[in-house]
Design an enzyme around this catalytic site. Structure first.
Site, PDB file in Angstrom:
ATOM      1  CB  ALA A  73      58.670  52.836  47.989  1.00  0.00           C
TER       2      ALA A  73
ATOM      3  N   GLY B  72      56.829  51.381  52.692  1.00  0.00           N
ATOM      4  CA  GLY B  72      58.151  51.765  53.170  1.00  0.00           C
ATOM      5  C   GLY B  72      58.110  52.823  54.256  1.00  0.00           C
TER       6      GLY B  72
ATOM      7  CD  GLU C 282      58.920  47.770  54.633  1.00  0.00           C
ATOM      8  OE1 GLU C 282      59.415  46.630  54.647  1.00  0.00           O
ATOM      9  OE2 GLU C 282      58.790  48.446  53.589  1.00  0.00           O
TER      10      GLU C 282
ATOM     11  CD  GLU D  87      54.780  47.019  51.286  1.00  0.00           C
ATOM     12  OE1 GLU D  87      55.589  47.859  51.704  1.00  0.00           O
ATOM     13  OE2 GLU D  87      53.824  46.590  51.970  1.00  0.00           O
TER      14      GLU D  87
END
Length: 260
Positions: free
Chosen positions: A67, A113, A116, A136
């Site tokens: 992200a 992300g 993911e 994370e």
């Protein structure tokens, strides 16, 4: 469709191609990119000319390197919760829940992300130099776009615990051995191999493929009865023209000619 600044797309030979195009930022997922991904997946999912989707990143360094952390600095607790929920809806409903196969062509780093996002796709093919991880916890966070749920389903609870709690990266070969990746290929074969898989799927019954995706997804959806979904779909397909053609072709020892 909206005007895109962070993704590129095209449709060719029944395949919808989506390229996340923020190469200087290693294709990081900012909120505007999430908007664009939701829009293009809505469009491709509804487009009968698109039978399968390939998702990749621009360049050779990164699929999506996570992200966009700069956007995190000013988020409140409620805004962060909303961002996670938004990612869950996009990844679950529009990508994992797509009625046509979605392949992640992982062309480099798939972190946070980005991993993911790849996990939400139906299949994953990676180049040999790709590296994957969910780092994370090193930011004082946990994966927020479904990583804590999808990764254990693919590689088992113990291996997922180790990856998520250490935040360590693994290479493509290790990811393949764990079952996270379907295939590892040379860089020059990445998109072609994804195309080959989709073109083979396109020779199968389109309606059966859509029901198979739904039934497989239901297997790990606690809100749905996967066995009932399978039985209902199995019965429904007996009434379709595709089933009649498939059985006729089998008995006549020829390739089936399913509707395009």
């Amino acid at each position: 469709m909206m005007q895109y600044s962070n993704i590129k797309y095209e449709v060719k030979d029944s395949i919808g191609y989506i390229i996340i195009d923020r190469e200087p930022q290693m294709n990081a997922l900012n909120q505007h990119t999430l908007d664009e991904l939701q829009d293009i997946f809505n469009h491709f999912n509804a487009d009968s000319q698109v039978r399968g989707i390939i998702l990749t990143g621009a360049g050779h360094k990164a699929f999506v390197a996570g992200a966009d952390i700069k956007e995190f600095t000013d988020l409140s607790v409620l805004q962060a919760r909303s961002l996670s929920e938004r990612g869950h809806i996009l990844f679950s409903d529009h990508i994992e829940g797509a009625p046509k196969p979605v392949i992640a062509a992982i062309n480099g780093y798939a972190l946070g992300g980005g991993l993911e996002l790849a996990l939400a796709c139906h299949m994953r093919i990676a180049v040999e130099h790709a590296r994957m991880g969910l780092p994370e916890v090193s930011l004082g966070l946990i994966p927020g776009y479904g990583g804590t749920q999808r990764l254990p389903r693919l590689i088992g609870k113990g291996a997922a615990m180790q990856m998520i709690l250490t935040g360590d990266m693994i290479d493509a070969q290790k990811a393949y051995e764990l079952g996270m990746i379907n295939e590892v290929v040379p860089q020059e074969r990445l998109i072609r191999r994804a195309e080959e898989i989709l073109q083979k799927i396109f020779t199968r019954s389109r309606v059966a493929v859509a029901h198979a995706i739904d039934a497989i997804n239901a297997a790990t959806d606690k809100k749905r009865d996967g066995n009932k979904i399978e039985m209902d779909a199995f019965g429904h397909l007996f009434g379709t023209a595709d089933f009649k053609e498939g059985v006729a072709a089998f008995l006549e020892k020829r390739a089936p000619k399913f509707p395009l």
